[in-house]
Scaffold this motif. Structure first.
Motif, short mmCIF file in Angstrom:
data_model
loop_
_atom_site.label_atom_id
_atom_site.label_comp_id
_atom_site.label_asym_id
_atom_site.label_seq_id
_atom_site.Cartn_x
_atom_site.Cartn_y
_atom_site.Cartn_z
N VAL A 63 0.84 -1.21 0.00
CA VAL A 63 0.00 0.00 0.00
C VAL A 63 0.87 1.25 0.00
O VAL A 63 0.61 2.21 -0.74
N GLN A 64 1.92 1.25 0.80
CA GLN A 64 2.77 2.43 0.88
C GLN A 64 3.47 2.68 -0.45
O GLN A 64 3.63 3.83 -0.87
N GLY A 65 3.92 1.61 -1.11
CA GLY A 65 4.57 1.80 -2.40
C GLY A 65 3.61 2.33 -3.45
O GLY A 65 3.96 3.22 -4.23
N LYS A 66 2.40 1.82 -3.47
CA LYS A 66 1.41 2.31 -4.42
C LYS A 66 1.06 3.77 -4.14
O LYS A 66 0.92 4.58 -5.07
N THR A 67 0.96 4.11 -2.86
CA THR A 67 0.68 5.50 -2.48
C THR A 67 1.81 6.41 -2.94
O THR A 67 1.56 7.49 -3.49
N LYS A 68 3.05 5.99 -2.70
CA LYS A 68 4.20 6.79 -3.12
C LYS A 68 4.19 7.02 -4.61
O LYS A 68 4.47 8.13 -5.09
N ALA A 69 3.88 5.98 -5.37
CA ALA A 69 3.86 6.11 -6.83
C ALA A 69 2.76 7.08 -7.28
O ALA A 69 2.98 7.93 -8.15
N GLU A 70 1.57 6.95 -6.69
CA GLU A 70 0.47 7.86 -7.07
C GLU A 70 0.85 9.30 -6.75
O GLU A 70 0.54 10.23 -7.52
#
Length: 953
Positions: free
Chosen positions: A314-321
């Motif tokens: 989740v944190q990686g996806k959030t960072k990418a967005e």
């Protein structure tokens, strides 16, 4: 006085003692008015100093002599009223919890009505400057000792602590309007009646319901509402299975009939793959937030049974967005993580994820953590499940405030969640909301909890549901009528029944409707690739030369690099002049060319900026100016895509999960995670097994993550040698027994059908091509690359520009191109191999003068297995004995993968020898056409396979 306090904080304890000795009132509490400081009640024994002074000086002498003043010790947090929310049940003896404790401070009951001026550090007075001691105690108890317990005094930032005090101490802050209360009641109705509906319709099905913590639904909605009000447009959620269906229905707003269809065992999925149980599925939805009337995108990330594994994803996806939106401060995109109490305390990936929270290349600018604190883990009592007082204590390592709240007080929960959302927006830091609740049923609906927790569940069976408690409260105060409450229940029940009726009309399931990360425009409308072809991956020589010139220079003026690095750059200049590349330069060419084409490249892992083997040097460091760095890759082209290269924390599980999530956000990025050594992926195995190898089959989720795993037996012992290729090959889904039809698009179709791609490149050029192919393919698959160590500087491991220019492509198999290939009928032995061992074989063949008799073919793409090209090579040398050769290591299990595939190609008509597999450690194959030979003995006999016939090793 404020300047004096600042001075004292800087001068420390000695200055404090000095000023106190001269009667300077260091701890005098100043009134908010212009009046003199009030005298605070002295402690028992009298004396001139205040109780706080005595405590402070006692602490200076011995910190252990002063108790921790923790109001949450006596807060009423457990809705069952039978347990302490924490395991440390010590209540400080000097907290005034009853009148008889006044004597500890040399006070009498009459002193309770005396007025005292309030210090600047408290907000309990509101607009008042003085309060009676009775009122002071009452207000502090109301703030800290009721249904909310606050932990924040460990935060070493006065501004943040004062912000929290103001939010909770200010009188009247928890007043809700009638409309807000009615909204809260309606949300509780939906949360509870959804669980009741599932229980009525599918009483014998596992669904991991939310009963006992129904307040979580309005809690999450409050966080989202408040965040939307402050400008958030995209919320990414991760959570375990408990309550997931309710969140999908009432927070994400998944169509109810699609949820109900998941309970029908007769419906088959239209999509390929195995699918997953309903309480693991994710969802992506764009809608209008009804409270703020603003657009909001909600994404619930699919999660396996491994609790907390989804946190870094989740944190990686959030960072990418955030990255793609240019949201550097996290004002548009945020994450919410829901946890269970036992997993939050027990799973190490929680700690790893917290430690990414403030790292520059990994921070998401604050996450709201919501802990569903059932006060039990399956059957394990908290006293056996953790050593810390609270399940949330892990959050203290990053100075995240922790708000404990009784989940049977919905208004307290809503206020705490609102403050948590404000905290995240104000300070861009993590915050934890601990919902102290209970689990009305067992671990799942079929489980009997009375076996192990009889007393707890006797109380739970007597417990009045939170919906009835809150409805009775609102009816009693006249906010709603009984009729209105019953109509709200009937309304939602009708919605569920109508959706249930529609679900009966469904004939098929669509797993793609549950996709948590859609890529608009990348696939066609049916979710299929737009083509089944892959263009050539070579690039023009001008581009190669330009990238090479930047890679061998320093683009900033006055930037002094290390002399050793100067030699490396001069070596790159020479290679460019000679039109050759080594491994590091080939990687530079691949990354740089993709950046030119607008593809974002992100390389992450331990020490990747320099490279574990000091070969990469993508970040240059000025030798004379501290922390001045340069990334030449970001100086290639005026309008290039950005390149991110970042050393990670010393974590594999958390960081690989983070990069997987980052790669989920967009197909137009090359995201790579490099292990410091190949076997370091051991501690990230959960991410590999549960997300990377199976993600598409379970969740129809494509992902192009690249794993770089340094691999090879080079004298470093049993560790730091093998990247364990056998593990990845064992989990590859291509069929070893099916002889494929070699169609025109066989190469790309085979890649599309596989679950991941496994390669072991032997040339820099092929490494260059496989990285570029990863982006040019019309779909995305995980790519596992066994990268070299000694080959990084091997004089023979170089490639010519001719192997990388326009028109060239990745070679799945590199055939023999020497003397043996020109006279194949004279060849007596055809050796297949992969990776570094090729150079050992070539050297030995040359020393024995066997170039005409021995052909060596390299298998570059191991999985999916290139049946077509291996068949061509075997047929090219009809008189040759066949051998598969690998580095000698009993656990390097190419054999178990390679053997049946060779048998399929050869139709069991020609024998094949397996060299490098220790015969003593190998299982019996039961196949008379296979032979096991050690690599050492094979080389000692000059490739003479006949020497081994009839012998046992």
């Amino acid at each position: 006085m404020s300047q004096l306090r600042l001075l004292l904080s800087r001068l420390g304890a000695q200055a404090t003692r000095l000023l106190a000795a001269h009667d300077v009132p260091v701890f005098g509490w100043r009134s908010r008015s212009s009046g003199p400081p009030a005298t605070f009640p002295s402690s028992k024994g009298g004396g001139g100093s205040s109780y706080m002074e005595e405590m402070y000086f006692a602490w200076l002498e011995n910190p252990q002599s002063v108790h921790k003043i923790r109001g949450h010790h006596v807060a009423q947090l457990d809705p069952l009223g039978i347990l302490d929310a924490d395991l440390d049940s010590f209540v400080p003896s000097d907290l005034i919890t009853t009148i008889d404790k006044l004597a500890f401070y040399d006070l009498q009951e009459a002193d309770l009505d005396k007025e005292f001026q309030l210090p600047m550090t408290t907000f309990i007075g509101g607009s008042e400057n003085t309060l009676s001691l009775r009122e002071i105690i009452r207000r502090l108890e109301s703030t800290y000792c009721q249904h909310i317990g606050l932990e924040f005094m460990f935060i070493n930032d006065v501004e943040q602590c004062q912000w929290i005090r103001q939010k909770f101490e200010t009188p009247g802050v928890m007043q809700f309007s009638s409309e807000e209360k009615r909204t809260l009641l309606a949300r509780l109705v939906r949360s509870m009646r959804f669980e009741d509906f599932l229980a009525r319709k599918w009483s014998s099905e596992k669904r991991f319901g939310l009963e006992g913590c129904e307040v979580m639904i309005p809690a999450l909605k409050t966080i989202i509402d408040k965040s939307s009000e402050m400008g958030i447009e995209n919320v990414i959620l991760g959570m375990p299975h408990r309550g997931r269906l309710n969140v999908l229905a009432n927070v994400i707003r998944k169509d109810l009939e699609q949820i109900f269809c998941q309970f029908d065992p007769k419906l088959e999925a239209a999509d390929e793959g195995s699918g997953d149980v309903k309480y693991h599925l994710g969802m992506y939805h764009e809608r209008i937030n009804r409270v703020t009337n603003r657009n909001i995108t909600l994404s619930l990330v699919a999660n396996p049974s491994h609790l907390e594994a989804v946190d870094p994803v989740v944190q990686g996806k959030t960072k990418a967005e955030q990255f793609y939106r240019g949201d550097a401060q996290g004002k548009k995109v945020m994450s919410i993580l829901v946890h269970g109490d036992a997993a939050f305390a027990g799973q190490g990936v929680v700690y790893e994820t917290f430690h990414l929270s403030d790292l520059p290349s990994y921070t998401t600018n604050g996450t709201v953590h919501v802990v569903v604190n059932n006060q039990i883990g399956f059957t394990t009592d908290p006293r056996m499940a953790r050593s810390s007082p609270y399940p949330t204590d892990v959050a203290r390592v990053v100075n995240a405030p922790i708000f404990h709240v009784n989940a049977d007080d919905p208004e307290a929960v809503m206020y705490v969640c609102s403050v948590a959302a404000e905290w995240r927006n104000t300070f861009n830091k993590d915050v934890v909301v601990d919902l102290v609740c209970y689990r009305r049923r067992g671990h799942n609906e079929m489980d009997e909890p009375m076996f192990t927790q009889p007393l707890m569940y006797k109380q739970i069976h007597r417990q009045v549901p939170v919906l009835k408690k809150y409805a009775d409260k609102l009816i009693a105060e006249g906010t709603v009528t009984l009729q209105e409450f019953e109509e709200e229940i009937a309304k939602y029940d009708r919605i569920c029944e109508e959706a249930y009726g529609r679900s009966k009309d469904k004939k098929i399931l669509h797993i793609k409707h549950w996709l948590d990360s859609p890529w608009p425009g990348f696939f066609n409308v049916d979710g299929e690739p737009k083509s089944m072809t892959c263009p050539a991956t070579g690039i023009s020589e001008d581009v190669l030369t330009h990238i090479g010139s930047v890679a061998s220079s320093v683009p900033l003026e006055g930037f002094k690099i290390h002399t050793g690095l100067s030699r490396i750059l001069r070596g790159r200049v020479d290679m460019i002049k000679n039109r050759t590349v080594d491994w590091a330069l080939a990687e530079y060419m691949a990354f740089g060319s993709l950046l030119k084409e607008g593809i974002h490249v992100r390389l992450s892992g331990q020490d990747v900026e320099r490279g574990t083997f000091s070969h990469r040097h993508h970040v240059l460091h000025d030798q004379e100016v501290d922390r001045r760095t340069c990334v030449p890759m970001n100086h290639l082209w005026p309008n290039q895509a950005p390149y991110t290269v970042c050393n990670s924390s010393l974590s594999e599980y958390g960081v690989l999960g983070f990069e997987l999530g980052y790669a989920m956000a967009s197909p137009n990025a090359l995201v790579l995670w490099e292990a410091q050594f190949g076997d370091f992926h051991n501690t990230a195995q959960c991410i590999i097994d549960q997300f990377i190898s199976t993600g598409q089959a379970k969740w129809v989720r494509h992902n192009g993550i690249v794993l770089l795993l340094p691999h090879g037996m080079e004298g470093m012992g049993p560790e730091h040698s093998s990247a364990r290729p056998e593990r990845f090959l064992q989990m590859s889904n291509d069929d070893s027994d099916a002889y494929p039809a070699f169609t025109k698009d066989f190469e790309v179709s085979q890649l599309y059908d596989c679950n991941w791609i496994v390669v072991n490149c032997s040339t820099p050029a092929n490494y260059f091509h496989v990285l570029r192919r990863q982006i040019l393919l019309p779909f995305r698959k995980p790519l596992i690359i066994f990268t070299p160590k000694s080959l990084l500087r091997h004089p023979e491991a170089k490639s010519s520009f001719d192997q990388m220019v326009s028109g060239t492509s990745f070679q799945r198999v590199i055939p023999e191109d020497g003397v043996a290939a020109r006279a194949p009928e004279q060849v007596r032995r055809l050796i297949f191999c992969t990776g570094k061992v090729y150079y050992d074989l070539v050297k030995e063949r040359s020393s024995q003068g066997l170039e005409e008799k021995v052909a060596i073919t390299r298998l570059e793409q191991i999985s999916p297995f290139p049946f077509d090209l291996i068949k061509q090579e075997a047929e090219k040398y009809p008189r040759a004995e066949l051998a598969w050769c690998q580095e000698e290591h009993k656990n390097m299990g190419y054999y178990d993968y390679i053997s049946p595939r060779f048998m399929t190609i050869l139709r069991r008509t020609r024998p094949i020898w397996y060299v490098g597999r220790d015969p003593a450690a190998a299982p019996a194959t039961g196949n008379r056409n296979t032979h096991l030979v050690s690599l050492k003995k094979f080389l000692d006999t000059a490739f003479n396979l006949q020497a081994f016939k009839g012998k046992t090793f």
